[in-house]
Enzyme design. Structure first.
Site, PDB file in Angstrom:
ATOM      1  N   MET A 274       3.254  -5.922   3.132  1.00  0.00           N
ATOM      2  CA  MET A 274       3.899  -6.576   3.137  1.00  0.00           C
ATOM      3  C   MET A 274       4.993  -6.850   2.212  1.00  0.00           C
ATOM      4  O   MET A 274       5.308  -7.501   2.817  1.00  0.00           O
ATOM      5  CB  MET A 274       3.559  -7.793   3.678  1.00  0.00           C
ATOM      6  CG  MET A 274       2.248  -7.912   4.745  1.00  0.00           C
ATOM      7  SD  MET A 274       3.105  -7.706   6.859  1.00  0.00           S
ATOM      8  CE  MET A 274       4.428  -8.807   6.541  1.00  0.00           C
ATOM      9  N   ARG A 275       4.606  -6.419   0.980  1.00  0.00           N
ATOM     10  CA  ARG A 275       5.631  -6.353  -0.116  1.00  0.00           C
ATOM     11  C   ARG A 275       6.961  -6.332   0.228  1.00  0.00           C
ATOM     12  O   ARG A 275       8.366  -6.546  -0.082  1.00  0.00           O
ATOM     13  CB  ARG A 275       5.307  -5.602  -1.251  1.00  0.00           C
ATOM     14  CG  ARG A 275       6.052  -5.849  -2.687  1.00  0.00           C
ATOM     15  CD  ARG A 275       5.314  -5.829  -3.629  1.00  0.00           C
ATOM     16  NE  ARG A 275       3.875  -5.702  -3.912  1.00  0.00           N
ATOM     17  CZ  ARG A 275       2.807  -5.342  -4.398  1.00  0.00           C
ATOM     18  NH1 ARG A 275       3.416  -4.634  -3.933  1.00  0.00           N
ATOM     19  NH2 ARG A 275       2.351  -6.362  -4.850  1.00  0.00           N
ATOM     20  N   ALA A 276       6.943  -5.172   1.369  1.00  0.00           N
ATOM     21  CA  ALA A 276       8.755  -4.395   0.987  1.00  0.00           C
ATOM     22  C   ALA A 276       9.301  -5.351   2.164  1.00  0.00           C
ATOM     23  O   ALA A 276      10.567  -5.452   1.703  1.00  0.00           O
ATOM     24  CB  ALA A 276       8.352  -3.033   1.974  1.00  0.00           C
TER      25      ALA A 276
END
Length: 695
Positions: A274-276
């Protein structure tokens, strides 16, 4: 202190400048990775950014740059009350590729810690970079143990120094900026994902722009202060715009429509985790603030995707990073305008809006690299027609007849077969080379195997050996309390064993005897598999090919395994088999590389069927050349590519003369090796049981 090159004087490189400015506006974006060829102003742009960063408020006398408004309660220089404070320019700290662990995280005085119980700590670069910029030039060449420390600090926002039960912690939140030349190797995926944005840079091909670059650089070199003075107004304007954007940032609204577009885009490109999504959201918000808006538009989401996703999209090994802009536009259009309350819908509501004639930032029609269209009739690497005749098929025991020179009979390069997991090939013995994951070596990190007196600064204390050395002298030293009296001579350095990276030099037979398309496809697949293994084990690789009448260094030793894969894909075949020339060329490459990097041990992988047909007395010459490797003690493996019902076993003979081992293409597979061992054991057990029954 030298005058930095003005940021506003940079020519071109719009994406690079924008990515750096967005991080200046919102450090939470997570930093920038700048990829590109040498001489493209990567380092110049990063160093110029520091002059534009707003000043930071700090507690006076604090070596860790604590914020007076919210000082770190665990600061080693604390606790901080309501004492004096001041401001200073934001720092840009450079981390050298060859830095030691102590230089990065700081040094703890172990002697005082043991003898006096005092935490005497000298801060490192992570402390200096707190609330500033940490810049790593050639970040892809950074040693693994330093990468691990960077990952920990970036994830936790703090740096920990642990030495035999004594620990020091301090805050370390920084803007991570790295530059790299992809030709020298890629980054570890874990560190790659820590960079918020990535930018590909290349030198302009426009003569006018190149002229302006040279003109400005010469003017700066002649009079740095005067040149910077001529750009002072532009620098002040950008600095003021950064401050205004920072003030506006909390008011920017990221609505559900924009969030839906961000989530859909990340899902469409199959990025991991989910970092993107979070980075895209922060980048789109910073773009809106930089533009002076309080609403995030679709154009902000698109630009954020172009900066945040190329290095995160799921891709096969050796694929170049990038983003399909047509797919991006389709995704944004499909999920845009579903809220009704956002300003990120297409104005005018055309069912078939006209595309941007320039294809948007960084691209053009057709989604080709650099905005170049890809014509339908463009040649493809993997595209030979099924009906295309394949001239010069490998004949039984023969080779295509050369027409004229030794390169006659050259054929269209065969496509590599699918790569597979290979058997682990390693260099015997214990080395002392660069940290890696292939062969056993004495390293700074790994399992402890002994202790010795330190030959310089103590880096890894062996506690038990130190106590054992100090214990017999306690009465003579007048020990009266519970503390142990430790002298410098008592300290012992821990000797550790880990893994090193090697130089894997491929010597590939590209002659006519290897030219049958099915066989060469399998050979290329095997070499590609070994290249994948070398990439994962942090090796340097090189490639020598031989065919016709000579051998060529297809790829000098490099950390860029990607470059080796590209050379392998286009490798032509045909002609005779100058095996001796290939071995001698490889021996010369190793000799030169040994002078450059004497600690890095080599592993030579010869990929051949063992035939030698080039030049006078080819077999005898090849035999003498092979014995040079055995005399030098170079580790070697021969991948036997001979096929067919009748096999001459020449590759096995070559392996014996090299002083190495031979494996077939099938035995190279890790699963095949496991099966082979299992079969040998079971057959041995069965034969043993039969013998006992017979007895």
């Amino acid at each position: 202190m030298s005058t930095p090159y003005p940021f506003t004087a940079l020519v071109g490189q719009e994406d690079l400048r924008l990515a750096l400015l967005l991080n200046a506006v919102s450090p939470a974006v997570g930093g920038v990775l700048v990829r590109g060829e040498k001489g493209t102003a990567k380092s110049t742009a990063v160093r110029a950014l520091s002059a534009l960063m707003p000043e930071v408020d700090v507690v006076s006398g604090c070596r860790f740059s604590c914020d007076p408004a919210s000082p770190d309660p665990g600061c080693p220089d604390g606790p901080h009350g309501t004492g004096a404070s001041g401001s200073r320019p934001a720092r840009m700290v450079e981390l050298p590729v060859g830095a030691s662990e102590d230089r990065l995280v700081g040094a703890l005085d172990i002697e005082r810690a043991l003898a006096e119980g005092v935490k005497a700590f000298e801060p490192g670069l992570l402390a200096d970079a707190h609330r500033g910029i940490l810049y790593v030039d050639e970040v892809n060449l950074l040693h693994d143990h330093l990468v691990d420390l960077l990952l920990d600090a970036a994830a936790m926002g703090a740096s920990y120094v642990e030495r035999e039960g004594v620990s020091v912690r301090h805050a370390s939140k920084f803007l991570l900026v790295g530059t790299m030349n992809p030709e020298e190797g890629e980054l570890r995926p874990q560190l790659l994902d820590r960079f918020g944005l990535t930018v590909e840079v290349a030198a302009s091909r426009e003569p006018d722009q190149r002229v302006e670059v040279v003109r400005r650089r010469l003017a700066y070199d002649d009079d740095p202060a005067g040149f910077a003075g001529r750009w002072a107004d532009e620098e002040s304007a950008v600095r003021a715009r950064i401050v205004a954007a920072r003030d506006l940032l909390p008011e920017v609204r990221l609505g559900d429509g924009a969030l839906r577009q961000i989530a859909a885009t990340c899902a469409a490109f199959e990025v991991d985790g989910m970092r993107a999504d979070i980075v895209m959201a922060r980048t789109a918000t910073a773009l809106a603030a930089w533009a002076g808006r309080t609403d995030v538009l679709a154009e902000d989401v698109r630009q954020a995707a172009l900066l945040a996703l190329p290095h995160r999209r799921r891709r096969a090994p050796f694929d170049a990073p990038g983003l399909d802009e047509d797919k991006l536009d389709e995704t944004l259009e499909e999920f845009g305008g579903q809220d009704g309350d956002e300003g990120d819908q297409d104005e005018g509501g055309d069912d078939d809006p006209d595309p941007d004639p320039d294809g948007g930032p960084g691209g053009g029609p057709g989604g080709g690299p650099g905005g170049q269209p890809e014509p339908d009739d463009a040649p493809r690497v993997d595209g030979e027609s099924a009906a295309q005749p394949e001239s010069g098929e490998d004949r039984e025991g023969g080779e295509p007849q050369p027409s004229g020179g030794g390169g006659g009979g050259e054929q269209t390069p065969a496509r590599a077969a699918e790569p597979f997991r290979t058997k682990v090939l390693s260099v015997p013995g214990l080395g002392e080379g660069a940290a890696g994951r292939r062969s056993r070596a004495r390293t700074e990190h790994g399992r402890t195997i002994g202790a010795s007196r330190p030959r310089g600064a103590l880096t890894k204390l062996h506690l038990a050996a130190t106590v054992q050395a100090a214990a017999p002298h306690q009465r003579a030293r007048g020990r009266s309390g519970p503390g142990l009296v430790v002298r410098r001579d008592d300290l012992r350095q821990a000797s550790r064993e880990g893994r090193e990276g090697n130089l894997v030099l491929f010597v590939v037979d590209a002659s006519g005897s290897m030219a049958a398309r099915q066989r060469m496809s399998a050979v290329k697949g095997a070499v590609l598999s070994l290249l994948l293994d070398a990439y994962q084990r942090r090796d340097k690789v090189g490639m020598v090919t031989f065919r016709g009448s000579a051998a060529d260094v297809a790829l000098p030793p490099t950390s860029s395994v990607d470059a080796a894969a590209v050379r392998l894909e286009s490798l032509p075949t045909g002609g005779r088999t100058p095996l001796a020339a290939g071995l001698l060329k490889a021996h010369e490459v190793l000799r030169v590389e040994r002078l450059r990097d004497p600690a890095r041990r080599a592993l030579v992988v010869v990929v051949t069927d063992g035939r030698a047909t080039g030049g006078p007395e080819p077999v005898a010459l090849a035999s003498r050349a092979a014995r040079l490797f055995g005399a030098d003690g170079v580790a070697s493996v021969v991948v036997d590519c001979e096929s067919g019902p009748v096999r001459l076993g020449l590759a096995g003979q070559l392996a014996g003369e090299l002083g190495g081992t031979a494996v077939t293409l099938d035995e190279l597979r890790a699963d095949s090796i496991a099966g082979l061992v299992k079969d040998v054991r079971s057959s041995g057990q069965n034969s043993g049981q039969s013998s006992r029954r017979a007895a």
